[in-house]
Scaffold this motif. Sequence first.
Motif, PDB file in Angstrom:
ATOM      1  N   MET A  27       0.844  -1.183   0.000  1.00 22.37           N
ATOM      2  CA  MET A  27       0.000   0.000   0.000  1.00 22.37           C
ATOM      3  C   MET A  27       0.881   1.234   0.000  1.00 22.37           C
ATOM      4  SD  MET A  27      -2.888   1.573   0.090  1.00 22.37           S
ATOM      5  CE  MET A  27      -4.080   0.291   0.251  1.00 22.37           C
ATOM      6  N   THR A  28       0.602   2.161  -0.882  1.00 19.78           N
ATOM      7  CA  THR A  28       1.353   3.412  -0.915  1.00 19.78           C
ATOM      8  C   THR A  28       0.399   4.595  -0.766  1.00 19.78           C
ATOM      9  OG1 THR A  28       1.235   3.583  -3.320  1.00 19.78           O
ATOM     10  CG2 THR A  28       3.167   2.488  -2.404  1.00 19.78           C
ATOM     11  N   ILE A  29       0.858   5.586  -0.044  1.00 19.33           N
ATOM     12  CA  ILE A  29       0.106   6.818   0.171  1.00 19.33           C
ATOM     13  C   ILE A  29       0.951   7.958  -0.365  1.00 19.33           C
ATOM     14  CG2 ILE A  29      -0.999   8.316   1.873  1.00 19.33           C
ATOM     15  CD1 ILE A  29      -2.163   5.469   1.840  1.00 19.33           C
ATOM     16  N   GLU A  30       0.363   8.758  -1.227  1.00 18.96           N
ATOM     17  CA  GLU A  30       1.055   9.909  -1.791  1.00 18.96           C
ATOM     18  C   GLU A  30       0.254  11.163  -1.454  1.00 18.96           C
ATOM     19  OE1 GLU A  30       1.956  11.640  -6.209  1.00 18.96           O
ATOM     20  OE2 GLU A  30       2.034   9.468  -5.932  1.00 18.96           O
ATOM     21  N   VAL A  31       0.920  12.140  -0.834  1.00 24.04           N
ATOM     22  CA  VAL A  31       0.271  13.396  -0.474  1.00 24.04           C
ATOM     23  C   VAL A  31       0.972  14.511  -1.237  1.00 24.04           C
ATOM     24  CG1 VAL A  31      -0.356  14.968   1.401  1.00 24.04           C
ATOM     25  CG2 VAL A  31      -0.279  12.505   1.832  1.00 24.04           C
ATOM     26  N   ASP A  32       0.223  15.206  -2.110  1.00 27.42           N
ATOM     27  CA  ASP A  32       0.789  16.313  -2.875  1.00 27.42           C
ATOM     28  C   ASP A  32       1.219  17.452  -1.946  1.00 27.42           C
ATOM     29  OD1 ASP A  32       0.446  15.037  -5.296  1.00 27.42           O
ATOM     30  OD2 ASP A  32      -1.367  16.134  -5.842  1.00 27.42           O
ATOM     31  N   SER A  33       1.992  18.374  -2.486  1.00 32.38           N
ATOM     32  CA  SER A  33       2.527  19.501  -1.709  1.00 32.38           C
ATOM     33  C   SER A  33       1.443  20.372  -1.098  1.00 32.38           C
ATOM     34  CB  SER A  33       3.422  20.379  -2.590  1.00 32.38           C
ATOM     35  OG  SER A  33       4.543  19.676  -3.022  1.00 32.38           O
ATOM     36  N   LEU A  34       0.422  20.696  -1.852  1.00 34.38           N
ATOM     37  CA  LEU A  34      -0.628  21.587  -1.367  1.00 34.38           C
ATOM     38  C   LEU A  34      -1.375  21.005  -0.165  1.00 34.38           C
ATOM     39  CD1 LEU A  34      -2.141  24.264  -1.721  1.00 34.38           C
ATOM     40  CD2 LEU A  34      -3.602  23.109  -3.378  1.00 34.38           C
ATOM     41  N   PRO A  35      -1.864  19.758  -0.224  1.00 38.28           N
ATOM     42  CA  PRO A  35      -2.529  19.224   0.961  1.00 38.28           C
ATOM     43  C   PRO A  35      -1.575  19.028   2.139  1.00 38.28           C
ATOM     44  CG  PRO A  35      -2.528  17.597  -0.808  1.00 38.28           C
ATOM     45  CD  PRO A  35      -2.000  18.861  -1.373  1.00 38.28           C
ATOM     46  N   TYR A  36      -0.341  18.649   1.859  1.00 40.42           N
ATOM     47  CA  TYR A  36       0.658  18.479   2.921  1.00 40.42           C
ATOM     48  C   TYR A  36       0.826  19.809   3.665  1.00 40.42           C
ATOM     49  CZ  TYR A  36       4.828  16.160   4.925  1.00 40.42           C
ATOM     50  OH  TYR A  36       5.748  15.553   5.763  1.00 40.42           O
ATOM     51  N   ALA A  37       0.994  20.890   2.910  1.00 41.57           N
ATOM     52  CA  ALA A  37       1.174  22.214   3.516  1.00 41.57           C
ATOM     53  C   ALA A  37      -0.069  22.647   4.283  1.00 41.57           C
ATOM     54  CB  ALA A  37       1.523  23.241   2.442  1.00 41.57           C
ATOM     55  N   THR A  38      -1.247  22.375   3.740  1.00 37.41           N
ATOM     56  CA  THR A  38      -2.486  22.784   4.403  1.00 37.41           C
ATOM     57  C   THR A  38      -2.660  22.064   5.736  1.00 37.41           C
ATOM     58  OG1 THR A  38      -3.476  23.215   2.239  1.00 37.41           O
ATOM     59  CG2 THR A  38      -4.980  23.060   4.108  1.00 37.41           C
ATOM     60  N   ILE A  39      -2.321  20.795   5.794  1.00 35.41           N
ATOM     61  CA  ILE A  39      -2.407  20.043   7.054  1.00 35.41           C
ATOM     62  C   ILE A  39      -1.496  20.685   8.102  1.00 35.41           C
ATOM     63  CG2 ILE A  39      -1.844  17.839   8.177  1.00 35.41           C
ATOM     64  CD1 ILE A  39      -2.659  16.477   5.470  1.00 35.41           C
ATOM     65  N   VAL A  40      -0.267  20.968   7.730  1.00 35.26           N
ATOM     66  CA  VAL A  40       0.689  21.576   8.660  1.00 35.26           C
ATOM     67  C   VAL A  40       0.206  22.958   9.094  1.00 35.26           C
ATOM     68  CG1 VAL A  40       3.045  22.469   8.903  1.00 35.26           C
ATOM     69  CG2 VAL A  40       2.653  20.246   7.821  1.00 35.26           C
ATOM     70  N   LEU A  41      -0.256  23.764   8.150  1.00 36.78           N
ATOM     71  CA  LEU A  41      -0.719  25.113   8.476  1.00 36.78           C
ATOM     72  C   LEU A  41      -1.940  25.089   9.390  1.00 36.78           C
ATOM     73  CD1 LEU A  41      -0.273  26.816   4.994  1.00 36.78           C
ATOM     74  CD2 LEU A  41       1.184  27.100   7.018  1.00 36.78           C
ATOM     75  N   HIS A  42      -2.850  24.132   9.189  1.00 38.59           N
ATOM     76  CA  HIS A  42      -4.026  24.006  10.062  1.00 38.59           C
ATOM     77  C   HIS A  42      -3.570  23.739  11.504  1.00 38.59           C
ATOM     78  CE1 HIS A  42      -8.241  21.996  10.718  1.00 38.59           C
ATOM     79  NE2 HIS A  42      -8.217  23.239  11.175  1.00 38.59           N
ATOM     80  N   ALA A  43      -2.595  22.867  11.663  1.00 35.05           N
ATOM     81  CA  ALA A  43      -2.072  22.571  13.004  1.00 35.05           C
ATOM     82  C   ALA A  43      -1.349  23.781  13.599  1.00 35.05           C
ATOM     83  CB  ALA A  43      -1.133  21.369  12.951  1.00 35.05           C
ATOM     84  N   LEU A  44      -0.621  24.513  12.774  1.00 37.34           N
ATOM     85  CA  LEU A  44       0.092  25.698  13.268  1.00 37.34           C
ATOM     86  C   LEU A  44      -0.872  26.800  13.688  1.00 37.34           C
ATOM     87  CD1 LEU A  44       3.065  25.971  10.735  1.00 37.34           C
ATOM     88  CD2 LEU A  44       3.161  25.234  13.134  1.00 37.34           C
ATOM     89  N   LYS A  45      -2.022  26.893  13.050  1.00 35.45           N
ATOM     90  CA  LYS A  45      -2.997  27.922  13.410  1.00 35.45           C
ATOM     91  C   LYS A  45      -3.575  27.672  14.805  1.00 35.45           C
ATOM     92  CE  LYS A  45      -7.084  30.432  11.865  1.00 35.45           C
ATOM     93  NZ  LYS A  45      -8.025  30.655  10.763  1.00 35.45           N
TER      94      LYS A  45
END
Length: 191
Positions: free
Chosen positions: A1-19
């Motif tokens: 099983m492989t999971i690929e997360v593009d740059s935009l969703p990866y950044a949005t997840i991190v930014l949501h946590a930082l907020k």
Amino acid sequence: MTIEVDSLPYATIVLHALKYPSKAVYGLLLGEAKGSKVKVNNVVPLAHEASPLSPSLEIALTLVSARPNGEAIVGVYYAPQNLKETGASPTAIRLAQKIAAINGSPATIVELQNVKLEGGCQNECLTCRQSNDEGKWKELSISATQDTLTTVSLAAQRRLYREVVDFENHLDSPESDFYNAALAASILEAY
């Protein structure tokens, strides 16, 4: 099983946590699941206060599911409230099980490891779990490209977390776009 997360969703997840650094945050993973591969193309931030199984978030699930953009809900992301907390959140598991029941296929949980955000967000900080047919959760790794890590770091440096709108923000201010089109443009501009 492989999971690929593009740059935009990866950044949005991190930014949501930082907020919301002292709160658990939750969101939906959008993309496609084909065979043993899950590709996450986008995310929709859901919550930073309420239980992700509250009636308002049931509405969010319905709205996102009905959106005619060709992306399916393939799972959930979350960032724990505590800095060193790891492991599957019972709330994230329940939300992922709800998504799996809607889709009729296994759901994916992406967890942000808060402790790895140190150092300017330049480290891989996401892990993944996916359910199998027996309902067990298997831990998988997510590899981020250097371009993705650079995008995340630049977005954090520009304090783009201030622009994240989750569904709870949308309920407080209905003109706010919880799909975060303006944030996506800002993230892409940052890189």
